[in-house]
Design a protein around this motif. Structure first.
Motif, short mmCIF file in Angstrom:
data_model
loop_
_atom_site.label_atom_id
_atom_site.label_comp_id
_atom_site.label_asym_id
_atom_site.label_seq_id
_atom_site.Cartn_x
_atom_site.Cartn_y
_atom_site.Cartn_z
N ASP A 100 1.55 121.06 142.65
CA ASP A 100 2.75 120.74 143.16
C ASP A 100 3.66 121.82 143.18
O ASP A 100 4.94 121.72 143.50
CB ASP A 100 3.43 119.54 142.26
CG ASP A 100 4.57 118.92 143.13
OD1 ASP A 100 4.25 118.33 144.20
OD2 ASP A 100 5.54 118.80 142.48
N ALA A 101 3.31 123.08 142.51
CA ALA A 101 4.16 124.21 142.44
C ALA A 101 3.63 125.14 143.78
O ALA A 101 4.26 126.39 143.66
CB ALA A 101 4.18 125.04 141.19
N ILE A 102 2.74 124.96 144.37
CA ILE A 102 2.43 125.71 145.61
C ILE A 102 2.47 125.11 146.93
O ILE A 102 2.73 123.98 146.99
CB ILE A 102 1.03 126.59 145.05
CG1 ILE A 102 -0.09 125.39 145.12
CG2 ILE A 102 1.12 127.52 144.08
CD1 ILE A 102 -1.83 126.17 144.85
N GLY A 103 1.97 125.82 147.90
CA GLY A 103 1.97 125.07 149.15
C GLY A 103 3.35 124.89 149.62
O GLY A 103 4.29 125.76 149.05
N ALA A 104 3.47 124.33 150.65
CA ALA A 104 4.95 124.09 151.44
C ALA A 104 5.96 123.61 150.35
O ALA A 104 7.16 123.81 150.06
CB ALA A 104 4.98 123.10 152.63
N GLU A 130 5.39 136.61 140.09
CA GLU A 130 5.35 136.61 138.81
C GLU A 130 4.25 135.21 138.56
O GLU A 130 3.68 135.10 137.51
CB GLU A 130 6.37 136.73 138.07
CG GLU A 130 7.07 137.97 138.11
CD GLU A 130 8.38 138.27 137.43
OE1 GLU A 130 9.06 137.17 137.22
OE2 GLU A 130 8.73 139.39 137.67
N LYS A 131 4.61 134.05 139.06
CA LYS A 131 3.97 132.93 138.78
C LYS A 131 3.30 132.49 140.01
O LYS A 131 2.20 132.13 139.90
CB LYS A 131 5.04 132.13 138.38
CG LYS A 131 4.65 130.77 137.71
CD LYS A 131 5.42 130.12 136.84
CE LYS A 131 4.80 129.02 136.23
NZ LYS A 131 5.80 127.90 135.69
N LEU A 132 4.06 131.96 141.06
CA LEU A 132 3.43 130.96 141.95
C LEU A 132 2.11 131.50 142.45
O LEU A 132 1.09 130.62 142.70
CB LEU A 132 4.30 130.65 142.93
CG LEU A 132 5.65 129.79 142.37
CD1 LEU A 132 6.67 129.44 143.64
CD2 LEU A 132 5.42 128.91 141.73
N LEU A 133 2.05 132.96 142.91
CA LEU A 133 1.01 133.33 143.68
C LEU A 133 -0.18 133.61 142.71
O LEU A 133 -1.30 133.56 143.03
CB LEU A 133 1.43 134.82 144.51
CG LEU A 133 2.28 134.53 145.59
CD1 LEU A 133 2.84 136.04 146.03
CD2 LEU A 133 1.17 134.26 146.69
N LYS A 134 -0.06 133.45 141.29
CA LYS A 134 -1.09 133.41 140.42
C LYS A 134 -1.68 132.35 139.95
O LYS A 134 -2.66 132.01 139.53
CB LYS A 134 -0.59 134.29 139.09
CG LYS A 134 -0.09 135.61 139.47
CD LYS A 134 0.30 136.26 138.13
CE LYS A 134 0.67 137.62 138.45
NZ LYS A 134 1.50 138.01 137.08
N LEU A 135 -1.14 131.04 140.58
CA LEU A 135 -1.45 129.73 140.10
C LEU A 135 -2.81 129.21 140.35
O LEU A 135 -3.54 128.61 139.92
CB LEU A 135 -0.29 128.76 140.44
CG LEU A 135 0.90 128.56 139.71
CD1 LEU A 135 1.87 127.75 140.33
CD2 LEU A 135 0.81 128.73 138.16
N PHE A 154 -1.43 129.20 152.56
CA PHE A 154 0.12 128.95 153.08
C PHE A 154 1.10 129.62 152.22
O PHE A 154 2.14 130.15 152.95
CB PHE A 154 0.28 127.40 153.39
CG PHE A 154 1.61 127.43 154.12
CD1 PHE A 154 1.55 127.54 155.54
CD2 PHE A 154 2.64 126.91 153.50
CE1 PHE A 154 2.99 127.46 156.14
CE2 PHE A 154 3.93 126.89 154.08
CZ PHE A 154 4.12 127.09 155.48
N LEU A 155 1.14 129.70 151.07
CA LEU A 155 2.22 130.21 150.10
C LEU A 155 2.19 131.72 150.46
O LEU A 155 3.09 132.43 150.46
CB LEU A 155 1.65 129.87 148.78
CG LEU A 155 2.69 130.20 147.56
CD1 LEU A 155 4.14 129.69 147.67
CD2 LEU A 155 2.12 130.15 146.22
N LYS A 156 1.00 132.10 150.45
CA LYS A 156 0.66 133.60 150.67
C LYS A 156 1.24 134.39 152.01
O LYS A 156 2.07 135.04 152.23
CB LYS A 156 -0.66 133.99 150.36
CG LYS A 156 -0.95 135.54 150.25
CD LYS A 156 -2.32 135.72 149.61
CE LYS A 156 -2.65 137.23 149.48
NZ LYS A 156 -3.37 137.65 150.82
#
Ligand code: NI
Length: 174
Positions: A100-104, A130-135, A154-156
């Motif tokens: 729930d912390a990644i994607g759109a 620091e966080k979301l791209l590592k999840l 999608f986040l990337k």
């Protein structure tokens, strides 16, 4: 974070979807998801949340074993608590919360949170780095890992695109 109940409901849904594939005690997963952010605004919210959940569930007469299983999920769902998920149910909750912390949705939540705190786009993008791209590399279950792939992609893509716009590289002047 605002709109907590929406987040909690989404996490519960995702956790149930993971549990359907991975197994695990559905009632433990459901209760843990419902209560995982009960101490959201307190320091070390996972540990504190487990304490609050223990009180709530004791008063409602749940068995000691059920309560301990739920509380372990809550105490270990946040990386910063220092408690590692030891059970399948705890791994499922941790995965669902991260999804729930990644994607759109993750992007929307990050900017809503930043808006509330008065943080800039640049600071929010630091949080992505620091966080979301590592999840996606912090998922425990195979199902969670698979679910994270598309949201991470999608986040990337969004992250790279906004970086490009911040450098004005997308603007073409003929
Ligand atoms: Ni959460």
């Amino acid at each position: 974070m605002p709109h907590d109940s929406d987040h909690v409901q989404r996490v519960a849904r995702i956790a149930m979807m993971i549990a359907e594939k991975e197994g695990g005690d559905v009632e433990v997963v459901r209760k843990a998801a419902e209560l995982h952010d009960v101490a959201r605004n307190e320091e070390n919210h996972a540990i504190r949340g487990a304490e609050v959940a223990r009180d709530i569930l004791s008063r409602k007469g749940y068995s000691k074993e059920f309560i301990e299983r739920v509380c372990h999920c809550i105490a270990s769902h946040s990386f910063t608590s220092g408690v590692k998920p030891e059970t399948l149910e705890a791994k499922i909750l941790s995965d669902a919360d991260k999804l729930d912390a990644i994607g759109a949705i993750g992007i929307a939540r990050a900017f809503m949170y930043s808006g509330e705190k008065g943080r800039s786009i640049e600071d929010t993008l630091k949080h992505f780095e620091e966080k979301l791209l590592k999840l996606k590399d912090m998922m425990y279950t195979e199902t969670g890992k698979k679910m994270a792939e598309e949201r991470h992609r999608f986040l990337k893509e969004f992250y790279e695109r906004i970086r490009k716009e911040l450098r004005f590289e997308d603007i073409i002047v003929e």
